[in-house]
Write a protein that holds these residues in place. Sequence first.
Motif, PDB file in Angstrom:
ATOM      1  N   VAL A 143      69.038  16.845  80.730  1.00 56.04           N
ATOM      2  CA  VAL A 143      70.223  16.580  81.727  1.00 56.04           C
ATOM      3  C   VAL A 143      70.954  15.442  81.303  1.00 56.04           C
ATOM      4  CG1 VAL A 143      68.671  17.251  83.521  1.00 56.04           C
ATOM      5  CG2 VAL A 143      68.907  14.806  82.965  1.00 56.04           C
ATOM      6  N   ASN A 144      72.258  14.989  81.920  1.00 57.24           N
ATOM      7  CA  ASN A 144      73.090  14.064  81.192  1.00 57.24           C
ATOM      8  C   ASN A 144      73.216  12.990  81.919  1.00 57.24           C
ATOM      9  OD1 ASN A 144      74.653  17.200  81.107  1.00 57.24           O
ATOM     10  ND2 ASN A 144      75.111  16.175  79.265  1.00 57.24           N
ATOM     11  N   GLN A 145      73.202  12.818  83.113  1.00 60.78           N
ATOM     12  CA  GLN A 145      72.977  11.535  84.038  1.00 60.78           C
ATOM     13  C   GLN A 145      71.749  11.835  84.979  1.00 60.78           C
ATOM     14  OE1 GLN A 145      76.611  12.794  82.499  1.00 60.78           O
ATOM     15  NE2 GLN A 145      76.198  13.500  84.736  1.00 60.78           N
ATOM     16  N   VAL A 146      71.255  10.684  85.313  1.00 62.29           N
ATOM     17  CA  VAL A 146      70.216  10.602  86.435  1.00 62.29           C
ATOM     18  C   VAL A 146      70.652   9.761  87.494  1.00 62.29           C
ATOM     19  CG1 VAL A 146      68.013   9.748  86.860  1.00 62.29           C
ATOM     20  CG2 VAL A 146      68.413  10.941  84.828  1.00 62.29           C
ATOM     21  N   LEU A 147      71.062  10.101  88.820  1.00 63.52           N
ATOM     22  CA  LEU A 147      71.458   9.129  89.760  1.00 63.52           C
ATOM     23  C   LEU A 147      70.381   8.663  90.557  1.00 63.52           C
ATOM     24  CD1 LEU A 147      73.561   8.173  91.833  1.00 63.52           C
ATOM     25  CD2 LEU A 147      73.432  10.479  92.906  1.00 63.52           C
ATOM     26  N   THR A 148      70.169   7.257  90.499  1.00 66.64           N
ATOM     27  CA  THR A 148      68.918   6.774  90.986  1.00 66.64           C
ATOM     28  C   THR A 148      69.306   5.330  91.931  1.00 66.64           C
ATOM     29  OG1 THR A 148      66.667   5.771  90.366  1.00 66.64           O
ATOM     30  CG2 THR A 148      68.497   5.790  88.907  1.00 66.64           C
ATOM     31  N   SER A 149      68.461   5.008  92.583  1.00 62.97           N
ATOM     32  CA  SER A 149      68.549   3.631  93.275  1.00 62.97           C
ATOM     33  C   SER A 149      67.289   2.793  93.036  1.00 62.97           C
ATOM     34  CB  SER A 149      68.530   3.822  94.808  1.00 62.97           C
ATOM     35  OG  SER A 149      67.450   4.448  95.312  1.00 62.97           O
ATOM     36  N   GLY A 150      66.526   3.209  91.914  1.00 59.22           N
ATOM     37  CA  GLY A 150      65.417   2.701  91.337  1.00 59.22           C
ATOM     38  C   GLY A 150      64.038   2.793  92.221  1.00 59.22           C
ATOM     39  N   LEU A 165      64.912   0.934  83.717  1.00 56.88           N
ATOM     40  CA  LEU A 165      65.418   2.206  83.473  1.00 56.88           C
ATOM     41  C   LEU A 165      66.558   2.001  82.609  1.00 56.88           C
ATOM     42  CD1 LEU A 165      65.370   3.844  87.021  1.00 56.88           C
ATOM     43  CD2 LEU A 165      64.092   4.723  84.857  1.00 56.88           C
ATOM     44  N   LEU A 166      67.555   1.094  82.831  1.00 56.02           N
ATOM     45  CA  LEU A 166      68.743   1.068  81.693  1.00 56.02           C
ATOM     46  C   LEU A 166      68.280   0.738  80.456  1.00 56.02           C
ATOM     47  CD1 LEU A 166      71.089  -0.309  84.654  1.00 56.02           C
ATOM     48  CD2 LEU A 166      71.721   1.434  83.211  1.00 56.02           C
ATOM     49  N   ALA A 167      67.517  -0.328  80.251  1.00 52.44           N
ATOM     50  CA  ALA A 167      66.915  -0.661  78.981  1.00 52.44           C
ATOM     51  C   ALA A 167      66.379   0.434  78.477  1.00 52.44           C
ATOM     52  CB  ALA A 167      65.936  -1.937  79.233  1.00 52.44           C
ATOM     53  N   ASP A 168      65.613   1.312  78.877  1.00 45.11           N
ATOM     54  CA  ASP A 168      64.918   2.621  78.218  1.00 45.11           C
ATOM     55  C   ASP A 168      66.219   3.468  77.757  1.00 45.11           C
ATOM     56  OD1 ASP A 168      63.165   4.154  77.282  1.00 45.11           O
ATOM     57  OD2 ASP A 168      62.670   5.035  79.034  1.00 45.11           O
ATOM     58  N   SER A 169      67.061   3.594  78.765  1.00 47.42           N
ATOM     59  CA  SER A 169      68.152   4.612  78.436  1.00 47.42           C
ATOM     60  C   SER A 169      69.033   4.296  76.990  1.00 47.42           C
ATOM     61  CB  SER A 169      68.957   4.817  79.629  1.00 47.42           C
ATOM     62  OG  SER A 169      69.885   3.622  80.016  1.00 47.42           O
ATOM     63  N   VAL A 170      69.237   3.213  76.913  1.00 48.09           N
ATOM     64  CA  VAL A 170      69.976   2.554  75.892  1.00 48.09           C
ATOM     65  C   VAL A 170      69.344   2.861  74.318  1.00 48.09           C
ATOM     66  CG1 VAL A 170      71.515   1.462  77.052  1.00 48.09           C
ATOM     67  CG2 VAL A 170      69.559   0.323  75.677  1.00 48.09           C
ATOM     68  N   ASN A 171      67.786   3.075  74.450  1.00 49.71           N
ATOM     69  CA  ASN A 171      66.875   3.254  73.011  1.00 49.71           C
ATOM     70  C   ASN A 171      67.054   4.702  72.764  1.00 49.71           C
ATOM     71  OD1 ASN A 171      66.477   0.483  73.199  1.00 49.71           O
ATOM     72  ND2 ASN A 171      64.715   0.741  74.627  1.00 49.71           N
ATOM     73  N   GLY A 172      68.324   5.266  72.569  1.00 54.35           N
ATOM     74  CA  GLY A 172      68.124   6.621  72.085  1.00 54.35           C
ATOM     75  C   GLY A 172      69.590   7.398  72.696  1.00 54.35           C
ATOM     76  N   SER A 173      70.384   7.658  72.106  1.00 52.96           N
ATOM     77  CA  SER A 173      71.619   8.227  72.383  1.00 52.96           C
ATOM     78  C   SER A 173      71.553   9.451  73.200  1.00 52.96           C
ATOM     79  CB  SER A 173      72.788   8.456  71.051  1.00 52.96           C
ATOM     80  OG  SER A 173      72.048   9.297  70.115  1.00 52.96           O
ATOM     81  N   GLU A 174      70.478  10.263  72.789  1.00 56.96           N
ATOM     82  CA  GLU A 174      70.381  11.554  73.531  1.00 56.96           C
ATOM     83  C   GLU A 174      69.533  11.409  74.962  1.00 56.96           C
ATOM     84  OE1 GLU A 174      71.437  14.394  72.207  1.00 56.96           O
ATOM     85  OE2 GLU A 174      72.283  12.901  70.689  1.00 56.96           O
ATOM     86  N   LYS A 175      69.236  10.316  75.345  1.00 59.21           N
ATOM     87  CA  LYS A 175      68.788  10.135  76.525  1.00 59.21           C
ATOM     88  C   LYS A 175      69.850   9.980  78.001  1.00 59.21           C
ATOM     89  CE  LYS A 175      64.668   7.383  75.108  1.00 59.21           C
ATOM     90  NZ  LYS A 175      64.110   5.931  75.425  1.00 59.21           N
ATOM     91  N   PRO A 176      69.143  10.707  79.106  1.00 59.92           N
ATOM     92  CA  PRO A 176      69.988  10.978  80.285  1.00 59.92           C
ATOM     93  C   PRO A 176      70.623   9.450  80.439  1.00 59.92           C
ATOM     94  CG  PRO A 176      68.178  11.956  80.585  1.00 59.92           C
ATOM     95  CD  PRO A 176      68.051  11.239  79.417  1.00 59.92           C
ATOM     96  N   ILE A 177      71.864   9.074  80.910  1.00 60.48           N
ATOM     97  CA  ILE A 177      72.354   8.040  81.492  1.00 60.48           C
ATOM     98  C   ILE A 177      72.206   7.673  82.604  1.00 60.48           C
ATOM     99  CG2 ILE A 177      74.726   6.919  82.013  1.00 60.48           C
ATOM    100  CD1 ILE A 177      76.197   8.887  79.885  1.00 60.48           C
ATOM    101  N   ILE A 178      71.540   6.391  82.931  1.00 59.70           N
ATOM    102  CA  ILE A 178      71.008   6.013  84.372  1.00 59.70           C
ATOM    103  C   ILE A 178      72.608   5.740  84.876  1.00 59.70           C
ATOM    104  CG2 ILE A 178      69.840   4.178  85.565  1.00 59.70           C
ATOM    105  CD1 ILE A 178      68.089   6.250  84.351  1.00 59.70           C
ATOM    106  N   MET A 179      72.710   6.138  86.293  1.00 57.78           N
ATOM    107  CA  MET A 179      73.733   5.934  87.015  1.00 57.78           C
ATOM    108  C   MET A 179      73.366   5.347  88.419  1.00 57.78           C
ATOM    109  SD  MET A 179      76.852   8.289  88.246  1.00 57.78           S
ATOM    110  CE  MET A 179      75.941   9.748  88.710  1.00 57.78           C
TER     111      MET A 179
END
Length: 231
Positions: A143-150, A165-179
């Motif tokens: 998936v491309n994005q993950v919509l979440t309130s944590g 979640l945001l720290a994890d999402s930047v560790n790899g360009s293929e990971k879904p973006i946290i929104m």
Amino acid sequence: MSKVEVIVLNQEDAKIAEAYGADRLELVSAISEGGLTPSYGAIKRVVNSVSIPVMVMIRPHSYSFVYQKEEWEMMVEDIKVARELGAAGIVFGALTDEKLVDYDILQTVIEEANGLSITFHRAIDETKPLEIYTSLCDSPFKVNQVLTSGGAPNVMEGLNTLRKLLADSVNGSEKPIIMPGSGLDLNNIEFIHRTLQAGQYHFGSGVRVGRDFRYSIDGKILQEIKKVVNS
């Protein structure tokens, strides 16, 4: 510069949101139930009225995120309609009875989406966001994005989890973006953005007159929010 996604209910909402700086729209119906799949007519009119991307909610009911096989078939038809009408993507989420990602239906959805952008919505907040996000990252069904309130009722209460979640999402360009989304408004976005520095934010009633979906989008509020997240 961070992107702002705005929930819209109709063509008028879409035009206002685009005019005042929204980068992307999420089109839903039945917002009082958390947002359900919009009609054919609503999708067609909104997509044809704006030039920014329109994400279409694919959610047949509001009483759970667990879906039966006949509901899968209905959602596949809805995705086909959204794709044919020119939507940029879909917003979707499904869990098993054990509150894990339902990968059987996710695979079906991705296949039918056929290249559309996919946001996994706040179904993730019904369970354990960190574990579910890791599962989505490790899955072959991307998936491309993950919509979440944590995992909390709103972003302010979920800040600690969202930071992880945001720290994890930047560790790899293929990971879904946290929104981050839920409860965002002009009063809290400066603090939230300073804390999270997310690349995308999702706004609903926070950009409405009186914070009420019965009223229109307030363009001035949206403009001020854009200034904050782009500063």
